[in-house]
Design a protein around this motif. Structure first.
Motif, mmCIF file in Angstrom:
data_model
loop_
_atom_site.group_PDB
_atom_site.id
_atom_site.type_symbol
_atom_site.label_atom_id
_atom_site.label_comp_id
_atom_site.label_asym_id
_atom_site.label_seq_id
_atom_site.Cartn_x
_atom_site.Cartn_y
_atom_site.Cartn_z
ATOM 1 N N GLU A 26 32.641 2.313 50.325
ATOM 2 C CA GLU A 26 32.892 4.235 50.835
ATOM 3 C C GLU A 26 34.001 4.442 50.848
ATOM 4 N N ALA A 27 34.488 6.046 50.807
ATOM 5 C CA ALA A 27 36.386 5.793 50.718
ATOM 6 C C ALA A 27 35.749 7.489 51.330
ATOM 7 N N VAL A 28 36.912 7.981 52.058
ATOM 8 C CA VAL A 28 37.396 8.855 52.461
ATOM 9 C C VAL A 28 38.361 9.819 51.738
ATOM 10 N N ALA A 29 37.722 10.905 50.950
ATOM 11 C CA ALA A 29 39.089 11.376 49.981
ATOM 12 C C ALA A 29 38.558 12.343 49.853
ATOM 13 N N GLY A 31 38.643 14.784 52.676
ATOM 14 C CA GLY A 31 37.482 15.176 53.931
ATOM 15 C C GLY A 31 36.309 14.881 53.539
ATOM 16 N N GLU A 32 36.174 14.344 52.407
ATOM 17 C CA GLU A 32 34.561 13.903 52.428
ATOM 18 C C GLU A 32 34.333 12.171 52.120
ATOM 19 N N LEU A 49 37.554 5.634 42.695
ATOM 20 C CA LEU A 49 36.119 6.962 43.288
ATOM 21 C C LEU A 49 35.550 6.708 42.121
ATOM 22 N N ASN A 50 34.072 6.404 42.793
ATOM 23 C CA ASN A 50 33.023 6.428 42.080
ATOM 24 C C ASN A 50 32.338 7.411 41.643
ATOM 25 N N PRO A 123 39.075 4.274 54.730
ATOM 26 C CA PRO A 123 38.508 3.599 54.743
ATOM 27 C C PRO A 123 36.728 4.849 55.550
ATOM 28 N N ARG A 124 36.045 5.010 55.279
ATOM 29 C CA ARG A 124 34.903 5.370 56.637
ATOM 30 C C ARG A 124 35.745 5.518 57.724
ATOM 31 N N GLY A 125 35.834 6.307 59.114
ATOM 32 C CA GLY A 125 35.836 5.860 59.745
ATOM 33 C C GLY A 125 37.363 6.629 60.380
#
Length: 131
Positions: A26-29, A31-32, A49-50, A123-125
């Motif tokens: 997972e990634a944050v791009a 804002g989501e 990104l998936n 990264p998430r977080g």
């Protein structure tokens, strides 16, 4: 902002076979939280990104199944859009010649695949991190 984002170990290099099953993360791009993936293609690791360029859907038909049967193109299971694994460019389907997948920086070192986050994908977080 720091000069370089920290590296994130994703998996052992041996886990990714050419044209085989990829690893989801997972990634944050924007804002989501968005799914991302890394695969091996012609000996090189590549990550994106998936998210299909045609319709914002994940590509894989089963977790980690991004390649078509011949292992030569990434395929969106929902609408059949196809992507060049080396560049992420859309090469077939509704988005052909008009966009592609958002590439992430990955590399291998000492038998490990690493992701180097950037300003557009973290990264998430770290959604609220102001580096």
């Amino acid at each position: 902002m720091a000069d370089a984002e920290p590296l994130i170990a994703l998996c052992a290099s041996a886990q990714l076979a050419d044209g085989g099953v990829g690893l989801r993360f997972e990634a944050v791009a924007g804002g989501e939280t968005i799914g991302a993936f890394v695969v091996r293609y012609r000996g090189q690791v590549v990550a994106y990104l998936n998210r299909c360029a045609h319709v914002a859907m994940e590509l894989d038909w089963l977790p980690g199944q991004f390649f078509g049967r011949d292992g030569e193109a990434l395929v969106c299971a929902t609408h059949g859009a196809t992507y060049d694994p080396a560049s992420g460019d859309c090469i077939g389907g509704a988005c052909a010649g008009r966009g592609g997948l958002r590439r992430l920086l990955v590399f291998e070192s000492d038998g490990v695949v690493y992701w180097r986050p950037d300003r557009g994908a973290r990264p998430r977080g770290e959604e609220a991190a102001d580096r």
